[in-house]
Design an enzyme around this catalytic site. Structure first.
Site, short mmCIF file in Angstrom:
data_model
loop_
_atom_site.label_atom_id
_atom_site.label_comp_id
_atom_site.label_asym_id
_atom_site.label_seq_id
_atom_site.Cartn_x
_atom_site.Cartn_y
_atom_site.Cartn_z
N GLU A 112 9.59 -6.42 -2.96
CA GLU A 112 9.54 -7.73 -2.29
C GLU A 112 10.63 -7.86 -1.24
O GLU A 112 11.29 -8.89 -1.12
CB GLU A 112 9.59 -8.85 -3.33
CG GLU A 112 8.39 -8.75 -4.26
CD GLU A 112 8.24 -9.90 -5.22
OE1 GLU A 112 8.61 -11.02 -4.82
OE2 GLU A 112 7.75 -9.68 -6.33
N GLY A 113 10.79 -6.79 -0.47
CA GLY A 113 11.78 -6.77 0.60
C GLY A 113 12.99 -5.96 0.22
O GLY A 113 13.73 -6.33 -0.69
N LEU A 153 5.16 -14.12 -1.09
CA LEU A 153 6.28 -13.24 -1.43
C LEU A 153 7.59 -14.01 -1.46
O LEU A 153 8.46 -13.74 -2.29
CB LEU A 153 6.38 -12.09 -0.42
CG LEU A 153 5.34 -10.98 -0.51
CD1 LEU A 153 5.61 -9.94 0.57
CD2 LEU A 153 5.35 -10.32 -1.88
N GLU A 187 0.84 -1.20 0.00
CA GLU A 187 0.00 0.00 0.00
C GLU A 187 0.88 1.25 0.00
O GLU A 187 2.09 1.16 0.26
CB GLU A 187 -0.91 0.00 1.22
CG GLU A 187 -1.90 -1.14 1.22
CD GLU A 187 -2.91 -1.09 2.36
OE1 GLU A 187 -3.76 -1.99 2.42
OE2 GLU A 187 -2.85 -0.14 3.17
#
Length: 396
Positions: free
Chosen positions: A375-376, A251, A145
């Protein structure tokens, strides 16, 4: 025992012969995807990057489906059921062309399809997965988000019960394939904790808006998802989800593809630099003959080889059922950083030519800026590795 024969010289494109560790099926995947990537994708990727989009995403999805790349590591429902290493090799060959192309496949297979496969009902799987495997149906994954990136648990998207239905309100950001997707897997806070929902994108109240003016990952469709009073039956809820861990496990599947994909981007930049420096003549000879150039190339081939070794080892662990999520964090942390070093060095070795789309290095270099944070982020994966080696969590 030595036979006395002289060993072959190292292959500049595979210095330690790591691809000889691949089995027959994995080699077939490598050769098939590489041939497709070079003949069908690479001739157009600079144009797509320049335009900031993929002109015909449904045609591309169908091509990926015909090759069996969508959800290829899943079993049944029309999926190929390959090994984790085979999936990784495919990601490497796709990202050797462009990170956006690999992201298309990763989001479809390792996020949207994997969520349905692992946490969906049998009816949901039968409804969506066969069409997603062929590329006739495109999916997206709505977790991040505007104010909840590294801390997805702070998401504001809310799903509340109304009779037997659910009403979802919220906004998701940086969603690959969002504007072309037929179905979205959306994560939301509920009174019982985080839950996942299967949202057909033609549901009233669902809207996807293209994110424009990106300077990275331009050959990819990125969207904002807005859910305004989206009403869904309870059958749209992923029944096996009980908390944020389910979303994070998806993920982790996609991050595994990044481990291999980053190795592909690194290899492509190194190969371009090796070719360019061998043909670019200055001061009467190819610049590959100068000491400073050779030092850069030596550093690059070490990084490329280390990245390939890391990807292959984690893939073997995954196929053996021994891959912990910290292993994947290690791989993303190490391989993206290695790829960034290689891309930067390759850009420099190309001189002024390195900033043009005639050569792939600047395109990879800026794409890796996105790969490093989605993704991190690098920091999140560093802390994951730190927790694994110390036994102490620095997360709240």
């Amino acid at each position: 025992m030595s036979t006395g024969g002289k060993p072959p010289a190292p292959d500049p494109q595979d210095f330690l012969g790591l691809d000889r560790e691949l089995d027959t099926d994995e080699v077939t995947v490598r050769d098939t995807v590489r041939a497709f990537a070079r003949s069908t994708l690479y001739p157009h990727i600079a144009e797509w990057f320049d335009a900031g989009t993929i002109p015909e995403p449904r045609t591309l999805a169908k091509s990926f489906g015909e090759l069996g790349l969508l959800g290829m590591h899943l079993e049944g429902y029309g999926c190929a059921g390959t090994s984790a290493v085979s999936y990784g090799v495919a990601c490497r060959e796709l990202e050797a062309v462009d990170s956006g192309i690999r992201s298309f496949v990763s989001v479809q297979g390792s996020l949207a399809m994997a969520a349905l496969y692992k946490y969906g009902s049998e009816e949901q799987r039968q409804t969506w997965l066969p069409g997603m495997a062929t590329g006739d149906v495109i999916g997206c994954f709505g977790l991040t988000e505007p104010d909840a990136g590294s801390d997805p648990g702070s998401m504001r998207t809310r799903a509340r019960r109304q009779g037997s239905d659910w009403i979802i309100d919220g906004t998701k950001m940086w969603i690959t394939n969002g504007t072309v997707a037929d179905v979205a897997v959306v994560w939301a806070q509920t009174d019982e904790g985080v839950r996942g929902f299967v949202v057909p994108t033609d549901t009233p109240g669902f809207q996807a808006n293209v994110i424009r003016q990106k300077l990275s990952l331009r050959a990819s469709i990125t969207a904002e998802l807005v859910l305004d009073g989206v009403r869904l039956p309870d059958s749209a809820r992923l029944p096996e989800v009980a908390g944020l861990g389910a979303a994070l496990s998806c993920l982790n599947e996609a991050r595994y593809g990044i481990v291999w994909g980053a190795a592909g981007a690194a290899r492509a930049c190194y190969a371009a630099a090796l070719d360019y420096t061998g043909t670019r003549v200055q001061f009467g000879r190819p610049i590959a003959g100068f000491q400073l150039t050779q030092r850069r190339l030596a550093d690059m081939v070490v990084d490329v080889t280390h990245a390939d070794m890391t990807a292959l080892r984690i893939g073997r662990l995954k196929d053996a059922g021994q891959c912990h999520h910290n292993h994947v964090s290690f791989g993303k942390f190490a391989n993206v950083a290695a790829a960034q070093r290689v891309a930067s060095a390759a850009r420099g070795l190309h001189g002024a030519n390195g900033i043009t789309l005639e050569y792939p290095v600047m395109r990879h270099m800026v794409n890796l800026e996105t790969v490093a944070t989605y993704e991190g982020t690098e920091e999140i994966h560093a802390l994951s590795v730190g927790q694994a080696v110390t036994g102490l969590s620095s997360f709240r």
